[in-house]
Write a protein that holds these residues in place. Structure first.
Motif, PDB file in Angstrom:
ATOM      1  N   MET A 298      -3.292  -4.414   4.865  1.00 59.05           N
ATOM      2  CA  MET A 298      -3.016  -4.099   3.537  1.00 59.05           C
ATOM      3  C   MET A 298      -1.408  -3.400   3.763  1.00 59.05           C
ATOM      4  O   MET A 298      -1.326  -2.266   4.293  1.00 59.05           O
TER       5      MET A 298
ATOM      6  N   ASP B 188       0.404  -7.412  -0.119  1.00 61.93           N
ATOM      7  CA  ASP B 188       0.691  -6.619  -1.241  1.00 61.93           C
ATOM      8  C   ASP B 188      -0.197  -6.840  -2.309  1.00 61.93           C
ATOM      9  O   ASP B 188      -0.183  -7.751  -3.008  1.00 61.93           O
TER      10      ASP B 188
ATOM     11  N   THR C  50      -5.356   3.851  -8.282  1.00 63.82           N
ATOM     12  CA  THR C  50      -6.255   4.498  -7.378  1.00 63.82           C
ATOM     13  C   THR C  50      -5.725   5.767  -7.294  1.00 63.82           C
ATOM     14  O   THR C  50      -4.769   6.079  -7.654  1.00 63.82           O
TER      15      THR C  50
END
Ligand SMILES: NC(=O)c1ccc[n+]([C@@H]2O[C@H](COP(=O)([O-])OP(=O)(O)OC[C@H]3O[C@@H](n4cnc5c(N)ncnc54)[C@H](OP(=O)(O)O)[C@@H]3O)[C@@H](O)[C@H]2O)c1
Length: 231
Positions: free
Chosen positions: A135, A182, A188
């Protein structure tokens, strides 16, 4: 009967995007191994309880190299179709001149060095047609950085991207797919409450993009919509 399901290992699956990815791969009928740190109960434990044995939980503090080797040893007999390093941290939007050496080291070690250590160590477990994903973020794009902000986090993701390019060059003949992902700007703890997307709006696209690139060797920096992100 022999289990023909594919297997994903997701590093950092306790909550939010990592947990969402674990859930998405269960939905896609894969076996999933997810890592958490510490001994506390997490959302991944609830997911495992409802998974009929298809989700197993491993422990990994990614910044501890001996824990990475121990995980590799524990998984030595497994073959992974997907190794995905999701874990990362941010320490707030502080101009680089005000960032302490300790904070700089912590974020760089967590977001750039540790994912690469995981990739280097667990690579042999990934099937020749499998995928190694990490990530990243569009904030790691140097070309897109016209507004600044998040100096240290941006630098850590740029460093990660650069290290993956070096890894890809070093393993140029490798048949595995390499992805820098991405996920979009997602609500979050890391993305904050003002982000554009919920986890459920990002993760299906992340999994779809991973699937789209499966079997295509080389390194790709792409987003959850499958679009190329400029370096
Ligand atoms: N949210 C966004 O808008 C956004 C945008 C672009 C990219 N990303 C990237 O997406 C990934 C997930 O982000 P998120 O928003 O879901 O973040 P998050 O809610 O803060 O979750 C981070 C995850 O990483 C784990 N983790 C952190 N440090 C770790 C370490 N040293 N060892 C092992 N696990 C560790 C955490 O475990 P604990 O629960 O134990 O802390 C947690 O599972 C990150 O790589 C992030 O940079 C996010």
């Amino acid at each position: 009967m022999h289990d023909t399901r594919k297997t994903a290992l997701i590093i950092g699956a306790s909550r939010t995007l990592g947990l969402g990815l674990a859930s998405e791969y269960l939905r896609r009928d894969w076996n999933v191994i997810g890592t958490v740190r510490g001994s506390g109960r997490t959302g991944l434990h609830d997911l495992a309880d409802a998974s009929a044995g298809r989700l197993t939980i491993e422990s990994l503090e990614m910044t501890e190299p001996e824990q990475i080797s121990a995980l590799r040893d524990r998984l030595a007999r497994r073959t992974l179709d997907l190794l995905f390093v999701n874990a990362a941290i941010t320490r707030g939007d502080i101009p680089i001149g005000d960032v302490s050496t300790a904070m700089f080291t912590e974020v760089m070690v967590t977001n750039a060095l540790s994912p690469m250590r995981v990739v280097e160590s667990l690579r042999p477990l990934v099937a020749p047609t499998g995928t190694i994903g990490v990530m990243s973020s569009d904030q790691g794009s140097i070309a897109l950085n016209t507004e600044g902000g998040q100096d240290l986090y941006r630098a850590s993701k740029s460093a990660l991207n650069q290290l993956m390019r070096s890894y890809a060059a070093r393993h140029a003949a490798d048949t595995r797919t390499l992805l820098l992902m991405d996920p979009g700007w997602v609500r979050t703890e890391l993305g904050g409450p003002d982000a554009e997307l919920g986890v459920e709006e990002s993760i299906p696209g992340v999994a779809q993009t991973i699937e789209h690139h499966q079997g295509k060797p080389g390194l790709y920096f792409v987003d959850h919509l499958g679009q190329v992100v400029p370096w």
